[in-house]
Design a protein around this motif. Structure first.
Motif, PDB file in Angstrom:
ATOM      1  N   PHE A   7      -0.440   2.363  18.749  1.00 43.49           N
ATOM      2  CA  PHE A   7      -1.150   1.548  19.496  1.00 43.49           C
ATOM      3  C   PHE A   7      -2.286   2.217  20.343  1.00 43.49           C
ATOM      4  N   ILE A   8      -1.631   3.142  21.239  1.00 46.06           N
ATOM      5  CA  ILE A   8      -2.719   3.847  21.919  1.00 46.06           C
ATOM      6  C   ILE A   8      -3.416   5.045  21.195  1.00 46.06           C
ATOM      7  N   PRO A   9      -4.698   4.953  21.021  1.00 44.56           N
ATOM      8  CA  PRO A   9      -5.338   5.977  20.351  1.00 44.56           C
ATOM      9  C   PRO A   9      -4.997   7.426  20.724  1.00 44.56           C
ATOM     10  N   TRP A  10      -4.931   8.252  19.471  1.00 42.49           N
ATOM     11  CA  TRP A  10      -4.412   9.383  19.829  1.00 42.49           C
ATOM     12  C   TRP A  10      -4.554  10.522  18.692  1.00 42.49           C
ATOM     13  N   PRO A  11      -4.988  11.602  18.897  1.00 36.66           N
ATOM     14  CA  PRO A  11      -5.301  12.478  17.585  1.00 36.66           C
ATOM     15  C   PRO A  11      -4.146  12.485  16.406  1.00 36.66           C
ATOM     16  N   PRO A  12      -4.454  12.452  15.329  1.00 37.74           N
ATOM     17  CA  PRO A  12      -3.131  12.132  14.182  1.00 37.74           C
ATOM     18  C   PRO A  12      -2.530  13.545  14.386  1.00 37.74           C
ATOM     19  N   LYS A  13      -1.110  13.380  13.778  1.00 36.30           N
ATOM     20  CA  LYS A  13      -0.243  14.409  13.827  1.00 36.30           C
ATOM     21  C   LYS A  13      -0.637  15.078  12.639  1.00 36.30           C
ATOM     22  N   LYS A  14      -0.503  16.531  12.520  1.00 36.78           N
ATOM     23  CA  LYS A  14      -1.009  17.208  11.364  1.00 36.78           C
ATOM     24  C   LYS A  14       0.507  17.365  10.263  1.00 36.78           C
ATOM     25  N   ALA A  15       0.011  17.113   8.929  1.00 33.42           N
ATOM     26  CA  ALA A  15       0.972  17.110   8.012  1.00 33.42           C
ATOM     27  C   ALA A  15       1.911  18.416   7.953  1.00 33.42           C
ATOM     28  N   ARG A  59       0.747  -1.104   0.066  1.00 33.73           N
ATOM     29  CA  ARG A  59       0.106   0.046   0.056  1.00 33.73           C
ATOM     30  C   ARG A  59       0.721   1.312  -0.081  1.00 33.73           C
ATOM     31  N   PRO A  60       0.870   1.944  -1.207  1.00 35.41           N
ATOM     32  CA  PRO A  60       1.893   3.006  -1.315  1.00 35.41           C
ATOM     33  C   PRO A  60       1.601   4.108  -0.096  1.00 35.41           C
ATOM     34  N   GLY A  61       0.318   4.417   0.171  1.00 37.67           N
ATOM     35  CA  GLY A  61       0.313   5.395   1.321  1.00 37.67           C
ATOM     36  C   GLY A  61       0.558   5.270   2.573  1.00 37.67           C
ATOM     37  N   TYR A  62       0.816   4.026   2.983  1.00 38.74           N
ATOM     38  CA  TYR A  62       0.942   3.517   4.266  1.00 38.74           C
ATOM     39  C   TYR A  62       1.920   4.292   4.843  1.00 38.74           C
ATOM     40  N   ALA A  63       3.064   4.478   4.237  1.00 42.71           N
ATOM     41  CA  ALA A  63       4.198   5.496   5.005  1.00 42.71           C
ATOM     42  C   ALA A  63       3.469   6.752   5.577  1.00 42.71           C
ATOM     43  N   ASP A  64       2.793   7.382   4.830  1.00 41.01           N
ATOM     44  CA  ASP A  64       2.474   8.590   5.331  1.00 41.01           C
ATOM     45  C   ASP A  64       1.402   8.285   6.612  1.00 41.01           C
ATOM     46  N   TYR A  65       0.486   7.439   6.445  1.00 39.07           N
ATOM     47  CA  TYR A  65      -0.433   7.082   7.574  1.00 39.07           C
ATOM     48  C   TYR A  65       0.441   6.570   8.855  1.00 39.07           C
ATOM     49  N   VAL A  66       1.610   5.820   8.772  1.00 40.09           N
ATOM     50  CA  VAL A  66       2.334   5.477   9.867  1.00 40.09           C
ATOM     51  C   VAL A  66       2.975   6.971  10.383  1.00 40.09           C
ATOM     52  N   ALA A  67       3.364   7.786   9.593  1.00 39.19           N
ATOM     53  CA  ALA A  67       3.701   8.943  10.030  1.00 39.19           C
ATOM     54  C   ALA A  67       2.962   9.878  10.999  1.00 39.19           C
ATOM     55  N   ARG A  68       1.744   9.755  10.796  1.00 37.48           N
ATOM     56  CA  ARG A  68       0.853  10.529  11.495  1.00 37.48           C
ATOM     57  C   ARG A  68      -0.178  10.197  12.373  1.00 37.48           C
ATOM     58  N   THR A  69      -0.072   8.519  12.522  1.00 38.89           N
ATOM     59  CA  THR A  69      -1.070   7.909  13.239  1.00 38.89           C
ATOM     60  C   THR A  69      -0.260   7.129  14.271  1.00 38.89           C
ATOM     61  N   SER A  70      -1.038   7.046  15.533  1.00 37.63           N
ATOM     62  CA  SER A  70      -0.174   6.363  16.809  1.00 37.63           C
ATOM     63  C   SER A  70      -0.360   5.174  16.611  1.00 37.63           C
TER      64      SER A  70
END
Length: 268
Positions: free
Chosen positions: A260-268, A247-258
């Motif tokens: 394990f513990i639920p947390w608001p995503p990081k801003k780009a 999945r090409p977009g997964y690296a970006d998803y990893v960069a902004r998303t916690s």
């Protein structure tokens, strides 16, 4: 129960789950597939709780609370994973394990399935489920505020895991989402809501068990091991390694998303 009686209880339970895994190994030999182990693993932990029940004299409220919670968790997750296996077939992770041992060590399918899958899974199920085994031993005290907090945490964990699985299943059913990354719902706040839910369930069950005394408190090895497995060993690491390449977009998803513990995503 005396210490000897408790150790005997655990030893018998280990023998029971090992026997079950040997039978399942024979089934895997017929199917030439071990992937169904994911679905029967939670059911094995429910079995351990049930075979413990008639052999202990723990507080009835605590015992029933543990049995009901682990039963709801195990049946929901077990049915979900077995259904997924029946629809999608062999899991690539297990196929890779078998092929690796055949290539590097010359092991047969049967030997790899026994030594790398079924026997270890039996031992790990026994270890992880210590709270629902040892939590049934002590008769007093009855369930107090710590135990009810634990019950609430377990219910939250079951809900999070169930919702996360339902969202992922719905996402995968839509052909338009092929190759895309699920980043809505619970998956917006954690890359693995199912793993986080699992951890909540077993830490909650541990709190119920720990309130019964030192025997229940000793079962902390179970949730510690499960959390380590999910976050550092065979959970997040293996799952994400398989996803990154597809999945090409997964690296970006990893960069902004916690992770394990639920947390608001990081801003780009």
């Amino acid at each position: 129960m005396t210490l000897i009686e408790i150790l005997t209880l655990l030893a018998v339970n280990l023998a029971v789950i090992t026997g079950v895994m040997l039978v399942l190994w024979l089934v895997a030999l017929r199917l030439k597939d071990v992937s169904f182990i994911d679905g029967v693993w939670p059911l094995g932990m429910l079995l351990l709780a049930l075979v413990t029940w008639p052999r202990t004299e723990g507080d009835p409220t605590r015992t029933l609370l543990l049995l009901w919670l682990v039963g709801v968790w195990a049946l929901r997750l077990g049915i979900h994973l077995l259904r997924r296996w029946s629809l999608h077939g062999a899991d690539g992770r297990y196929v890779a394990i078998v092929e690796s041992q055949e290539k590097n060590k010359g092991w047969s399918f049967g030997k790899t399935a026994l030594l790398f899958v079924f026997l270890p899974q039996g031992l790990l199920a026994w270890l992880t489920s210590l709270p629902v085994q040892l939590g049934q031993v002590a008769y007093s005290p009855t369930v107090g505020w710590i135990g009810w907090i634990g019950a609430g945490l377990a219910v939250v964990g079951i809900a999070v895991e169930s919702i996360g699985d339902a969202q992922l299943s719905a996402f995968r059913k839509d052909p338009a989402n092929k190759g895309k990354v699920l980043d809505t719902g619970l998956w917006r706040y954690t890359r693995h809501p199912n793993y986080f839910g699992d951890a909540c369930v077993w830490w909650g069950l541990y709190l119920i068990a720990a309130e019964s005394g030192w025997v229940g408190a000793a079962s902390i090895l179970g949730p510690i091991f499960l959390t380590f497995t999910l976050t550092k060993w065979s959970g997040i690491g293996i799952t994400e390694k398989a996803i990154h390449g597809s999945r090409p977009g997964y690296a970006d998803y990893v960069a902004r998303t916690s992770p394990f513990i639920p947390w608001p995503p990081k801003k780009a």
